[in-house]
Structures are given as C-alpha cells and as structure tokens.
Design a protein around this motif. Structure first.
Motif, short mmCIF file in Angstrom:
data_model
loop_
_atom_site.label_atom_id
_atom_site.label_comp_id
_atom_site.label_asym_id
_atom_site.label_seq_id
_atom_site.Cartn_x
_atom_site.Cartn_y
_atom_site.Cartn_z
N ARG A 191 85.55 66.73 88.24
CA ARG A 191 85.97 65.88 87.86
C ARG A 191 84.09 65.34 87.03
N ARG A 192 83.64 66.61 87.81
CA ARG A 192 81.62 66.27 87.56
C ARG A 192 81.32 66.86 85.90
N CYS A 193 82.53 67.72 85.88
CA CYS A 193 82.80 68.84 84.31
C CYS A 193 82.70 67.57 83.27
N TYR A 194 84.07 66.86 83.66
CA TYR A 194 84.59 65.71 83.13
C TYR A 194 83.70 64.87 82.11
N ARG A 195 82.67 64.52 83.53
CA ARG A 195 81.44 63.08 83.06
C ARG A 195 80.93 63.75 82.70
N ILE A 196 80.47 65.11 82.32
CA ILE A 196 79.36 65.27 81.73
C ILE A 196 79.97 65.63 80.29
N TRP A 202 91.25 67.10 78.53
CA TRP A 202 91.44 68.10 79.54
C TRP A 202 91.22 69.09 81.02
N LEU A 203 89.93 68.26 81.12
CA LEU A 203 89.70 68.22 82.78
C LEU A 203 89.92 67.29 82.82
N ARG A 204 90.13 65.76 82.46
CA ARG A 204 90.24 64.76 82.81
C ARG A 204 91.71 64.89 84.03
N THR A 205 92.70 64.90 82.64
CA THR A 205 94.32 65.01 83.54
C THR A 205 93.95 66.24 84.75
N ARG A 206 93.45 67.38 84.72
CA ARG A 206 93.12 67.90 85.51
C ARG A 206 92.54 67.82 86.71
N THR A 207 91.84 66.70 86.73
CA THR A 207 91.19 66.28 87.94
C THR A 207 92.25 65.04 88.75
N LEU A 208 93.20 64.51 87.70
CA LEU A 208 93.54 64.19 88.04
C LEU A 208 94.96 64.57 89.07
N GLU A 209 95.43 65.68 88.28
CA GLU A 209 96.34 66.69 89.54
C GLU A 209 96.21 66.91 90.45
N LEU A 210 94.21 67.37 90.65
CA LEU A 210 94.19 67.71 92.28
C LEU A 210 94.20 66.64 92.93
N ARG A 211 94.54 65.85 92.92
CA ARG A 211 94.70 64.70 94.05
C ARG A 211 93.54 63.67 94.27
N TYR A 212 93.26 63.45 92.78
CA TYR A 212 92.13 62.59 92.62
C TYR A 212 92.95 61.35 91.88
N PRO A 213 92.49 60.43 92.32
CA PRO A 213 93.61 59.09 91.71
C PRO A 213 92.28 58.28 90.75
N ARG A 214 91.36 58.24 91.30
CA ARG A 214 90.30 57.10 90.16
C ARG A 214 89.30 57.76 89.45
N ASP A 232 94.95 77.61 91.56
CA ASP A 232 94.47 77.42 90.75
C ASP A 232 94.49 77.56 89.60
N ALA A 233 95.30 78.44 89.07
CA ALA A 233 95.46 78.79 87.55
C ALA A 233 96.09 77.70 86.22
N PRO A 234 96.03 76.68 86.63
CA PRO A 234 96.68 75.61 85.68
C PRO A 234 94.33 75.45 85.33
N SER A 235 93.79 74.94 86.04
CA SER A 235 92.47 75.10 85.67
C SER A 235 91.99 76.37 85.15
N HIS A 236 92.28 77.50 85.18
CA HIS A 236 92.31 78.94 84.36
C HIS A 236 92.36 78.56 83.30
N ILE A 237 93.54 77.97 83.33
CA ILE A 237 94.13 77.66 81.41
C ILE A 237 93.06 76.53 80.80
N VAL A 238 93.35 76.30 81.54
CA VAL A 238 92.46 74.72 80.83
C VAL A 238 90.90 75.20 80.21
N LEU A 239 90.27 75.59 81.42
CA LEU A 239 88.83 76.42 81.01
C LEU A 239 88.85 77.41 80.37
N GLY A 240 90.04 78.27 80.18
CA GLY A 240 90.05 78.98 78.80
C GLY A 240 89.95 78.65 77.72
#
Ligand SMILES: [Fe+2]
Ligand SMILES: [Fe+2]
Length: 422
Positions: free
Chosen positions: A17-22, A59-71, A126-134
């Motif tokens: 989430r913080r990466c998304y914000r930055i 991409w970061l926002r979508t991944r944050t939401l996938e990680l049970r972060y609803p807001r 945490d493979a989807p994060s690896h794909i996104v960051l990659g």
C-alpha cells in the motif's frame, strides 16, 4: 533452504500500500509540475513517465487489494505524513531541482526498496507480488537512465540549492518512515519544508525561454500548396502540448477522486504529448526548428485558464469530439499526397482520440457532478464556438503576431520544395 524472511499478509499489504502511495503521489506531483516545466525535453520525459508510473501504481494498488487490504483509496490517513512530503515536491525552485528531487531521491529510494522486497519475500506464497515488481523494476530503471541522459543538459543541473534540496528530502523521507513505513511525523526539524504554500498550476504552461514569443498557433491564412498543408497540420500537432497539460493539471488539482480517472488522465497526457512530438518530428524532418520557425504557444490556456480548469477540460473534450473524424480524413488526404509518415501519425492519433472522448466525459462528470447531459453538451459547444470565434477575430484584426513566423515558414517550405521537387 529459505533465504527470505517470513512475512504475514497484513505486513505485506501495508508495504505494498505504501509503495502504491509513493508512486501515485509522486506521479500526481509530476503531473502538477509538468504544466510549469519550461524544459522541452523534461516536459516530454515527464509526460511519458507519468503514464508509466500510473500503470505501476495501478498494479501496486491491485496487489494491495488482493492482500486483504479493503480500503486502499479512502484510508489515506495511515500514510498522511508521507503524502504531505510528496505533495510539496512541485514547490521546487527550478526544473532541474524538481527533476532532481523525483529522480535522485524518490525513485532511487523506491527502486532500492522494491529490490529489497523481492529479495526478502517468499517467491511462492507471494508470487503475484514478484510478478508485479518484476514488471515495474526494469521500467523504473529505464526512467532513471532517461533522467540521467537529460540531467546533464539542464543548465541549473548542479546548483548548490538543488543539492541542498535533495539532501533535505532524503532526510525527510527517512524521518517520515521511509518507503515501507510505518508512517511517522517527521517533526519540527522540517517545519520550513511544510510551511511552503501549496503548489497551484500556473495560468499557462511553461515553454522554453529560448523560443520566440507567440500569440497563436493557427496560421493566419490557408495553405497554398500540399507541402504547406502538411506543415499546417504538423504545426497543429506540435501545439497539442496544451492538451497534455490539461489532464496533467486535472490529476494535480483534483485530489481524492476514483482511481481510474487518474490512470486514464495519465494516458491522455502522454498521448497528447506524443501527438505534439509527431508534429515536432515531421517539421524537424522538413528543416524546421521548434519554437523558432513556428510558434509553440499555450494559447488555449492563455485564453481560458482564468475561467478555471473545468473550462479547459470542456474545450478539450469539445474539440476531441471531432478528432476521430478529422484525423481519419487527414490520414486519407496525406496518403493521397504520398506523405506516408504524416498519414501514419494521423492514423495512430485517431486511435488515441477514441479513448480520450470517454476519459473526457468521465472527468467532466467528476468536475461538474450536478450537470445534466444537456448542460454538458451546451457548455461544451459554447466554449468550442467561442474558441473558433477567438481565432477568427485574432486573424481578422491582425492580432496574431504571426508575420515573423510566416516569413520563416515560407522560407523553409521553399527550401524543401527546391530540395524535393514534386
Ligand atoms: Fe491529440
Ligand atoms: Fe486527444
């Protein structure tokens, strides 16, 4: 054998989430400053990176939401100190200083942190994060390389105030919790940074100081031959900078709207800058020097920015509604004249414009939420009519100040026709 740390989903989602914000907030600051930027290479680079960063943020926002972060879009309070730091970036005192803050402090810190995240997170769990960051990392590295190539050409690139501002921001970023947080109040030591006024986009977009002063972009007479017609089309294309600046300004000026508006406006900004670059490229190939042989002038903003950004949005939307039809006709016309590069420019521009009409309507509904469909259509038509009348009046009354440009354009066209006889 595990070499990475165990990290629970709550922790991962807060980091993501913080990466998304930055990325989102630095993209908004880049969009705000892009309007002011005078450096032409810097402006073009920002437009491209604004779109890349918006895609990364998505991409970061979508991944944050996938990680049970609803807001993720409404719970901004959790990173408010970080966001305050990033929102002050456009207060930089020069183009070189702004770019230095973004490209030697913020983006390198993000790059280092994303690499650390990859090194330390479980590549299976945490493979989807690896794909996104990659996907993000090579493009972020490319952005930094493009900045390095540009930085040496900026006259104020190595001033002591730029270095001091970058050092202050480095300290501030660490004091508010760094890339991964947790978010902290950086304290009184940085009161001067936060005491600066909130940045407001200027009343017209910045242009290179070395370019000739100009009043309007539309030549005061019709083209007299097919080569002039090509030049007229390319000058119109080159001056689409105002259309890149309008969505960029919206991204900055309107905070807290639905995320897709920002993502689409970032693409809109980059597309319009590409259209301007198409004109620049065509004219350069015919021997024209940008801003010297033909005007590069923010005449739409100069005429309407006092009415507010909403008016520029309406004007852009109104003009774009005829875009696909006009560009498809130009494609045919230029093809018939064997100007295949110009025809291809219009073909891709036409494809872009179809998306812009829906982006524009969504933004108009966000900026004017109480307006009916009929009012949107009436206000859009009114400002387009007013703009066409403004052009006609400036031509008829001799207010265009185009004489110097016209002499140079005619000279360049004559040189071109001599070098490439029909
Ligand atoms: Fe365009
Ligand atoms: Fe457009």
């Amino acid at each position: 054998m595990h070499t990475f740390l165990l990290r629970d989903v709550d922790t991962a989602s807060e980091m993501m989430r913080r990466c998304y914000r930055i990325v989102k907030e630095s993209m908004r600051s880049m969009a705000g400053y892009m309007v002011k930027m005078q450096s032409w290479p810097g402006k073009k680079m920002l437009a491209k990176h604004i779109w890349l960063d918006a895609v990364h943020a998505d991409w970061l926002r979508t991944r944050t939401l996938e990680l049970r972060y609803p807001r993720v879009d409404v719970d901004e309070d959790s990173d408010r100190h970080l966001i305050r730091v990033l929102e002050k970036l456009p207060n930089a005192s020069s183009d070189a200083e702004f770019l230095s803050l973004v490209y030697t402090v913020i983006k390198p810190a993000l790059l280092e942190s994303l690499r650390a995240y990859l090194a330390q997170s479980d590549p299976l769990d945490d493979a989807p994060s690896h794909i996104v960051l990659g996907r993000i990392l090579p493009e972020l590295e490319m952005e930094l390389h493009e900045y390095e190539a540009l930085a040496s050409t900026l006259t104020a690139g190595a001033s002591s105030s730029t270095t001091a501002a970058a050092q202050e921001l480095t300290g501030l970023l660490a004091a508010c919790g760094g890339v991964f947080g947790p978010d902290r109040d950086p304290g009184e030591a940085f009161a001067a940074y936060f005491g600066r006024p909130d940045y407001v986009v200027p009343s017209e977009g910045g242009r290179e100081p070395s370019w000739s002063p100009a009043v309007m972009q539309v030549p005061p007479r019709e083209p007299r031959n097919p080569i002039e017609r090509r030049v007229w089309i390319a000058i119109d294309h080159a001056n689409e900078v105002w259309a890149a600046e309008t969505p960029a300004a919206l991204i900055w000026a309107y905070k807290g709207l639905a995320w897709p508006l920002y993502l689409n406006a970032a693409r809109w900004c980059y597309d319009e800058m590409r259209h301007a670059m198409m004109g620049e490229q065509r004219l350069a190939a015919m021997g024209f020097e940008i801003g010297v042989d033909y005007p590069m002038v923010p005449d739409h903003w100069r005429t309407y920015s006092h009415r507010g950004l909403g008016s520029l949005l309406l004007l852009l939307h109104g003009l774009e509604q005829k875009g696909p039809l006009n560009k498809s006709k130009m494609k045919l016309e230029l093809t018939e004249q064997h100007d295949l590069e110009g025809a291809q420019d219009c073909d891709y521009d036409w494809a872009d414009e179809s998306g812009h009409i829906s982006f524009g309507l969504a933004w108009i509904k966000a900026v004017f939420p109480d307006w009916s469909k009929e009012r949107i259509m009436a206000e859009t038509q009114e400002i387009v009519t007013d703009w066409v009348d403004w052009i006609k009046r400036y031509h008829a009354e001799g207010l265009h100040q185009y004489d110097g440009f016209m002499a140079r354009i005619e000279g360049r066209v004559a040189d071109y026709m001599e070098a490439y006889p029909a």
